[in-house]
Design a protein around this motif. Structure first.
Motif, PDB file in Angstrom:
ATOM      1  N   SER A 318       0.843  -1.205   0.000  1.00  0.00           N
ATOM      2  CA  SER A 318       0.000   0.000   0.000  1.00  0.00           C
ATOM      3  C   SER A 318       0.880   1.258   0.000  1.00  0.00           C
ATOM      4  CB  SER A 318      -0.991  -0.007   1.171  1.00  0.00           C
ATOM      5  OG  SER A 318      -0.283   0.096   2.375  1.00  0.00           O
ATOM      6  N   ASN A 321       1.864   1.750  -3.550  1.00  0.00           N
ATOM      7  CA  ASN A 321       0.721   2.309  -4.292  1.00  0.00           C
ATOM      8  C   ASN A 321       0.585   3.810  -4.037  1.00  0.00           C
ATOM      9  OD1 ASN A 321       0.211  -0.222  -5.224  1.00  0.00           O
ATOM     10  ND2 ASN A 321      -1.473  -0.642  -3.782  1.00  0.00           N
ATOM     11  N   ARG A 324       3.117   5.701  -5.972  1.00  0.00           N
ATOM     12  CA  ARG A 324       2.764   5.783  -7.407  1.00  0.00           C
ATOM     13  C   ARG A 324       1.624   6.765  -7.652  1.00  0.00           C
ATOM     14  NH1 ARG A 324       3.777  -0.569  -8.542  1.00  0.00           N
ATOM     15  NH2 ARG A 324       6.005  -0.339  -8.932  1.00  0.00           N
ATOM     16  N   GLU A 325       0.746   6.881  -6.646  1.00  0.00           N
ATOM     17  CA  GLU A 325      -0.385   7.812  -6.766  1.00  0.00           C
ATOM     18  C   GLU A 325       0.108   9.260  -6.709  1.00  0.00           C
ATOM     19  OE1 GLU A 325      -3.252   6.506  -3.836  1.00  0.00           O
ATOM     20  OE2 GLU A 325      -4.043   8.567  -3.734  1.00  0.00           O
TER      21      GLU A 325
END
Ligand code: SAM
Ligand code: SF4
Length: 474
Positions: A318, A321, A324-325
């Protein structure tokens, strides 16, 4: 010919490197020679040691046969690192026989771990000095000159060497490491660092900013802020009479604001401490490189728990993620250990599948080496046979190779902003530098006004496993 090896946190090519900074050689009467092993923090510490000795009137030499003092700045992280140093010491025996006045000193993590035992085990060693005791080196050398052995391995809760301006050794004049903190409070069960480098402490922000400004004014164009766990950096803010605090995100911003022409990198981040605040600060400033070294160590939650890493596989994913967001396209690198105590084939497969998900640009991969004094040594059995540890390591390395080549190929057709660090290794007609996401880029000079320290927009046309090749954008 210049080699672009200086940005790696642990660089195999630099192990045992003696420095080559001729600009500062021959200043004093007595000369010292220093070799460094281990991580970038150790190489940075050698620059502090050089500064302390030059201040006391010592000169510097690249040839240990001409030295009055040989220093080895050592690493204890794996058994192999210690064996390398032991072997190197035997090579100095002959020189000492020919020059009985020669002093040999061991600095760094191995000195801290073995303390005076080192002197008992290695008769040729005259000095044993731990990472927090470098200011006492001149006094210890004087003592050793009278025939006594000099030992200081006291760890400190305050020492950051913040006021010492490091002498840049082996510098390319463009990129530099800047230590922002020392020690580590995390107790990863496999790791010897908390025992050899002591409690975590942050260097005051003003001295860090001054060092970075000074580097910029002297032509440097990239700083890497260094610590075992940079995201837990915390000091009081000098502008608030000690009331406010400076977090790592604040520090990053302060360094980024020195100049848009100064690139900022940092290492190492512990996943548990990397905050959104840091990610948003990275997003806000173009000159903070979009690249994060985020060691995971294993893909199995069970092993991560035994390692005391304080996160699970899912939690780490997470975090990836989230990166990357907030920072699309951000480069990622990691550290991985295979064959930790009780690791099964299932655990190992989880490591491989995690790597597939994360697609790291770079990975430092090791097989587990049990270290004396660590929690793992006390709690668990080192029960994975060496050939299995090594076979798993080979599988991890093979997967990483495929992934990193695919990562390089993805860059073809894109334009990279490259900071030029020098001539390419193979040809003086080509520049070599690094992209924002830390990839080596080589391109023809084509008679324009670029020089070392300039930025160039380079269109990537092809690649090898380790290098992107391109042409200056027209
Ligand atoms: N502070 C950093 C972090 O938390 O990731 C890492 C510091 S350590 C000097 C560098 C790497 O060495 C670790 O991330 C780990 O992968 C490896 N390492 C440490 N102890 C080890 C051991 N006993 N055996 C094998 N590898 C080890
Ligand atoms: Fe060692 Fe863990 Fe500290 Fe890194 S965070 S230096 S691996 S104890």
């Amino acid at each position: 010919m210049f080699e672009l090896t200086q940005n790696k946190i642990h660089d195999e090519k630099r192990q045992g490197e003696a420095f080559a900074s001729l600009a500062v050689s021959g200043l004093g009467q007595k000369k010292f020679y220093i070799e460094s092993y281990g991580c970038a923090m150790n190489f940075a510490d050698s620059e502090v040691v050089a500064s302390i000795l030059l201040e006391k009137g010592y000169g510097i030499t690249q040839n240990y046969e001409q030295a009055d003092l040989i220093l080895l700045n050592t690493c204890s992280i794996r058994e192999k690192a210690e064996l390398t140093v032991r072997k190197r010491l035997t090579e100095f025996r002959k020189v000492k026989k020919e020059n009985p006045g020669l002093l040999v000193g061991v600095l760094g993590c191995m000195a801290e771990r073995l303390k005076s035992k080192f002197i008992e085990e290695e008769k040729l060693v005259d000095l044993v000095v731990g990472p927090d005791a470098y200011r006492t080196l001149p006094g210890l050398i004087e003592e050793a000159e009278t025939g006594q052995k000099g030992v200081n391995v006291l760890l400190s809760r305050e020492e950051t060497y913040g006021d010492i301006s490091p002498i840049r050794l082996n510098s390319n004049g463009v990129t530099a490491f800047v230590s922002i903190m020392r020690g580590c409070n995390n107790m990863c069960s496999f790791c010897v660092v908390p025992f050899t480098r002591g409690r975590e402490r942050s260097r005051d922000a003003t001295s860090i900013i001054n060092e970075c400004k000074d580097l910029f004014e002297n032509g440097f164009r990239e700083v890497t802020l260094l610590g075992q766990n940079v995201d837990s950096y915390l000091t009081t803010d000098p502008s608030t009479n000690g009331e406010g605090s400076v977090t790592f995100a604040n520090l990053l911003e302060m360094v980024a604001k020195i100049s848009p022409l100064l690139r900022v990198r940092f290492s190492t981040s512990h996943p548990k401490d990397l905050t959104d605040e840091v990610l948003f600060t990275m997003a806000k400033y173009d000159n903070i490189c979009k690249y994060i070294h985020l060691p995971v160590q294993s893909g199995s939650t069970r092993i991560l728990q035994m390692m005391n890493r304080t996160y699970t596989r899912e939690w780490y994913i997470s975090k990836i993620n989230r990166i990357r967001e907030i920072l699309p396209g951000c480069g990622l690198s990691t550290d991985m250990i295979t064959g930790f105590c009780s690791e099964t084939e299932e655990d190992h497969k989880e490591t491989l599948s995690l790597m597939e998900y994360c697609e790291y640009e770079l990975a430092y991969m090791y097989y587990y080496s049990e270290r004396p004094g660590t929690l793992a040594k006390r709690r668990y059995k080192d029960d994975v046979p060496e050939e299995i540890k090594k076979r798993r390591l080979q599988e991890v390395i093979a997967l990483h190779r495929i992934q990193s080549l695919a990562g390089m190929q993805k860059e073809i057709g894109k334009t990279a902003k490259v900071l030029i660090e020098g001539n390419s290794k193979k040809s003086d007609n080509h520049w070599a530098g690094r992209s924002d996401n830390n990839k080596v880029v080589v391109f023809p000079k084509n008679n324009n006004d670029l020089r070392k320290g300039s930025y160039a927009d380079v269109v990537i046309t092809s690649c090898t496993a380790g290098t992107l090749k391109g042409e200056i954008k027209k």
